[in-house]
Design an enzyme around this catalytic site. Structure first.
Site, PDB file in Angstrom:
ATOM      1  N   LYS A  62       0.871  -1.299   0.104  1.00  0.00           N
ATOM      2  CA  LYS A  62       0.221   0.042  -0.038  1.00  0.00           C
ATOM      3  C   LYS A  62       1.040   1.216   0.038  1.00  0.00           C
ATOM      4  O   LYS A  62       1.124   1.936   0.986  1.00  0.00           O
ATOM      5  CB  LYS A  62      -0.801  -0.016   1.324  1.00  0.00           C
ATOM      6  CG  LYS A  62      -2.154   0.658   0.904  1.00  0.00           C
ATOM      7  CD  LYS A  62      -3.067   0.059   2.258  1.00  0.00           C
ATOM      8  CE  LYS A  62      -4.364   1.291   2.324  1.00  0.00           C
ATOM      9  NZ  LYS A  62      -5.322   1.374   0.935  1.00  0.00           N
TER      10      LYS A  62
HETATM   11  N1  PPE Z   1      -7.599  -1.901  -3.166  1.00  0.00           N
HETATM   12  C1  PPE Z   1      -7.043  -0.765  -3.167  1.00  0.00           C
HETATM   13  C2  PPE Z   1      -6.238  -0.203  -4.260  1.00  0.00           C
HETATM   14  C3  PPE Z   1      -7.151  -0.099  -2.070  1.00  0.00           C
HETATM   15  O1  PPE Z   1      -6.603   1.422  -1.906  1.00  0.00           O
HETATM   16  C4  PPE Z   1      -7.932  -0.582  -0.784  1.00  0.00           C
HETATM   17  C5  PPE Z   1      -8.246   0.170   0.387  1.00  0.00           C
HETATM   18  C6  PPE Z   1      -8.618  -1.856  -1.044  1.00  0.00           C
HETATM   19  C7  PPE Z   1      -8.150  -2.583  -2.402  1.00  0.00           C
HETATM   20  C8  PPE Z   1      -9.115  -2.778   0.036  1.00  0.00           C
HETATM   21  O2  PPE Z   1      -8.195  -3.041   1.156  1.00  0.00           O
HETATM   22  P1  PPE Z   1      -8.738  -3.061   2.692  1.00  0.00           P
HETATM   23  O3  PPE Z   1      -9.053  -1.546   3.121  1.00  0.00           O
HETATM   24  O4  PPE Z   1      -7.526  -3.731   3.341  1.00  0.00           O
HETATM   25  O5  PPE Z   1      -9.880  -3.986   2.609  1.00  0.00           O
HETATM   26  N2  PPE Z   1      -8.205   1.571   0.165  1.00  0.00           N
HETATM   27  C9  PPE Z   1      -8.008   2.443   1.318  1.00  0.00           C
HETATM   28  C10 PPE Z   1      -7.472   3.796   0.884  1.00  0.00           C
HETATM   29  C11 PPE Z   1      -9.044   4.674   0.432  1.00  0.00           C
HETATM   30  C12 PPE Z   1      -8.481   6.275   0.290  1.00  0.00           C
HETATM   31  O6  PPE Z   1      -9.320   6.515  -0.493  1.00  0.00           O
HETATM   32  O7  PPE Z   1      -7.510   6.709   0.792  1.00  0.00           O
HETATM   33  C13 PPE Z   1      -9.052   2.411   2.412  1.00  0.00           C
HETATM   34  O8  PPE Z   1     -10.129   1.843   1.948  1.00  0.00           O
HETATM   35  O9  PPE Z   1      -8.743   2.653   3.569  1.00  0.00           O
END
Ligand code: PPE
Length: 307
Positions: A159
């Site tokens: 991330k």
């Molecule tokens: N894919 C991506 C690209 C992504 O950024 C997230 C979370 C996910 C999948 C889902 O991951 P999880 O949160 O572990 O279920 N995106 C984060 C950032 C959003 C933002 O706008 O900043 C979040 O949901 O916190």
């Protein structure tokens, strides 16, 4: 989305007043995007705010940092203490929690090694990421002309802040075209994920989401939903998806910490429909779990007042 002003932010071990949480304009991460972050949520429960899958998020922060050879100068437990403390001192009953590890001021240039790794954590209440209406009637998604980053260009399992230029380009394109969210395809033309969410479909009663080797972030909400489905005996697979699999899905939804579980009403104007039974079932379980009403999944919650 405007950030509501809270009282304190944690910076490298200190609680700093919100307005004093500043960094220098020559901070290298601002220039090159070399930083890793997390997004977590603390939910209101009968026992006060509880952070959903706290340790899993902090572990992913460390694994993202390792992929970028960043050494975080704190232990996972110290960061978890800091987030819990922030939830207590800022006085809300629910939060979005944003830890960020970045390269501090002092050096410039593309070699990240000489820079000291700094960490900050901020918390604030964050409402429905894709709009309140999204939960009830679903969102309109558009496949993006921007390709999801190739894992050999930047590790997509991390991330990492820089990766989000890719996500934001897709989001911008979707919003400008009148949609709510983008779905990015990978370099093979197969479905990867949303700009900030994983994607699931249901077809003939089977739940499916693309495997992580398709270049998607291994979402912690994704993992939780797979657990809930397994427990509820919903048949599930992790198989590659083509764009037309989205068009012909019986149900589809996004998962993510900020987004939570959001039904997808249509993709590229092909109607999938209002939230279907499997989506609703999983959404119900999820809501029960995060509110501390599913004893079986209480281990997924870290109650901030219990420490
Ligand atoms: N894919 C991506 C690209 C992504 O950024 C997230 C979370 C996910 C999948 C889902 O991951 P999880 O949160 O572990 O279920 N995106 C984060 C950032 C959003 C933002 O706008 O900043 C979040 O949901 O916190």
């Amino acid at each position: 989305m405007p950030i509501p002003r809270m009282s304190k932010i944690w910076m490298d071990g200190d609680l700093v007043d919100w307005d004093d949480a500043r960094i220098h304009v020559l901070t290298p991460s601002l220039h090159y995007g070399w930083a890793v972050f997390e997004g977590m949520r603390a939910y209101a429960t009968d026992r006060g705010p509880a952070i959903f899958q706290h340790r899993a998020h902090v572990e992913r922060l460390f694994s993202s940092a390792a992929m970028l050879s960043m050494e975080i100068p704190f232990t996972p437990d110290e960061l978890m203490d800091a987030s819990r403390e922030l939830c207590r001192v800022n006085g809300q009953d629910s939060y979005y929690i944003r830890p960020l590890a970045y390269l501090g001021y002092g050096e410039m240039g593309l070699n990240p090694m000489p820079s000291a790794v700094k960490v900050m954590i901020a918390v604030w209440p964050w409402g429905a990421y894709l709009g309140e209406e999204g939960f009830t009637s679903g969102v309109r998604a558009k496949t993006s002309s921007w390709q999801r980053m190739n894992p050999n260009a930047i590790p997509t399992g991390a991330k990492a802040s820089g990766v989000y230029v890719n996500s934001s380009l897709a989001k911008l394109e979707a919003i400008r075209a009148g949609y709510d969210e983008a779905i990015l395809l990978n370099e093979h033309g197969r479905v990867a994920e949303g700009s900030g969410e994983n994607v699931f479909i249901v077809k003939d009663g089977v739940l499916n989401t693309p495997p992580t080797w398709e270049g998607v972030l291994r979402g912690i909400t994704r993992d939780a939903v797979l657990d809930f489905a397994r427990e509820a005996d919903i048949p599930l697979t992790e198989q590659p998806l083509l764009r037309h699999d989205l068009y012909t899905a019986d149900e589809a939804f996004f998962t993510g910490t900020a987004a939570e579980i959001v039904p997808i009403r249509s993709v590229d104007d092909r109607l999938i429909g209002p939230p279907g039974p499997v989506t609703k079932q999983l959404l119900d379980v999820f809501r029960g779990v995060v509110r501390g009403r599913e004893p079986k999944y209480d281990h997924m919650l870290d109650y901030v007042s219990a420490h």
